[in-house]
Design a protein around this motif. Structure first.
Motif, PDB file in Angstrom:
ATOM      1  N   CYS A 204       0.889  -1.164  -0.030  1.00 45.42           N
ATOM      2  CA  CYS A 204       0.002   0.096   0.039  1.00 45.42           C
ATOM      3  C   CYS A 204       0.901   1.376   0.045  1.00 45.42           C
ATOM      4  O   CYS A 204       1.777   1.242   0.780  1.00 45.42           O
TER       5      CYS A 204
ATOM      6  N   ASP B 107      -5.307  -2.731  -0.905  1.00 41.57           N
ATOM      7  CA  ASP B 107      -6.729  -3.362  -0.882  1.00 41.57           C
ATOM      8  C   ASP B 107      -7.645  -2.329  -2.031  1.00 41.57           C
ATOM      9  O   ASP B 107      -8.547  -2.745  -1.929  1.00 41.57           O
TER      10      ASP B 107
ATOM     11  N   HIS C   7      -3.895   3.594   3.762  1.00 43.72           N
ATOM     12  CA  HIS C   7      -5.347   3.715   4.030  1.00 43.72           C
ATOM     13  C   HIS C   7      -5.886   2.181   3.862  1.00 43.72           C
ATOM     14  O   HIS C   7      -7.008   2.089   4.240  1.00 43.72           O
ATOM     15  N   THR C   8      -4.885   1.176   3.553  1.00 46.79           N
ATOM     16  CA  THR C   8      -5.577  -0.146   3.291  1.00 46.79           C
ATOM     17  C   THR C   8      -5.978  -0.755   4.551  1.00 46.79           C
ATOM     18  O   THR C   8      -5.679  -0.466   5.507  1.00 46.79           O
ATOM     19  N   GLY C   9      -6.960  -1.635   4.551  1.00 46.98           N
ATOM     20  CA  GLY C   9      -7.669  -2.341   5.435  1.00 46.98           C
ATOM     21  C   GLY C   9      -6.921  -3.664   5.553  1.00 46.98           C
ATOM     22  O   GLY C   9      -7.328  -4.483   6.179  1.00 46.98           O
TER      23      GLY C   9
ATOM     24  N   LYS D 220     -10.487   5.580  -3.592  1.00 46.05           N
ATOM     25  CA  LYS D 220     -11.653   6.305  -2.773  1.00 46.05           C
ATOM     26  C   LYS D 220     -11.030   7.533  -2.300  1.00 46.05           C
ATOM     27  O   LYS D 220     -11.803   8.242  -1.842  1.00 46.05           O
TER      28      LYS D 220
ATOM     29  N   SER E 208      -7.902   0.897  -1.777  1.00 46.89           N
ATOM     30  CA  SER E 208      -8.166   1.957  -0.926  1.00 46.89           C
ATOM     31  C   SER E 208      -8.070   3.271  -1.646  1.00 46.89           C
ATOM     32  O   SER E 208      -8.604   4.370  -1.489  1.00 46.89           O
ATOM     33  N   HIS E 209      -6.805   3.301  -2.073  1.00 48.41           N
ATOM     34  CA  HIS E 209      -6.378   4.381  -2.912  1.00 48.41           C
ATOM     35  C   HIS E 209      -7.160   5.042  -4.036  1.00 48.41           C
ATOM     36  O   HIS E 209      -7.327   6.255  -4.107  1.00 48.41           O
TER      37      HIS E 209
END
Length: 80
Positions: free
Chosen positions: A62, A74, A66-68, A79, A76-77
């Protein structure tokens, strides 16, 4: 409210990892050795995330922090 991490880049870092090797992923986004930790988090609420490679292959770490599924991307980038 918690402090959000710095966004190192809005895309993952492609890294060839070596089976059995331990990596320390930067969770704060301030490291100059992205995607890995260089100690820049000192004094912040963040710390590195340890990852042990299960196989030698290319992985996507990542970059937006901000990845889960830390330390791996995952999506997240997309968003941010």
């Amino acid at each position: 409210m918690s402090t959000p991490p710095n966004i190192a880049q809005k895309a993952p870092f492609a890294v060839e990892v070596t089976e059995g090797k331990i990596y320390f992923w930067c969770a704060c986004g301030m490291s100059k050795k992205q995607p890995f930790c260089d100690g820049s988090h000192n004094g912040s609420p963040f710390g590195p995330v340890q990852y042990t490679a299960e196989a030698s292959k290319k992985l996507f770490f990542c970059g937006c922090k901000h990845t889960g599924k830390a330390p791996l991307c995952d999506g997240s980038h997309s968003k941010l």
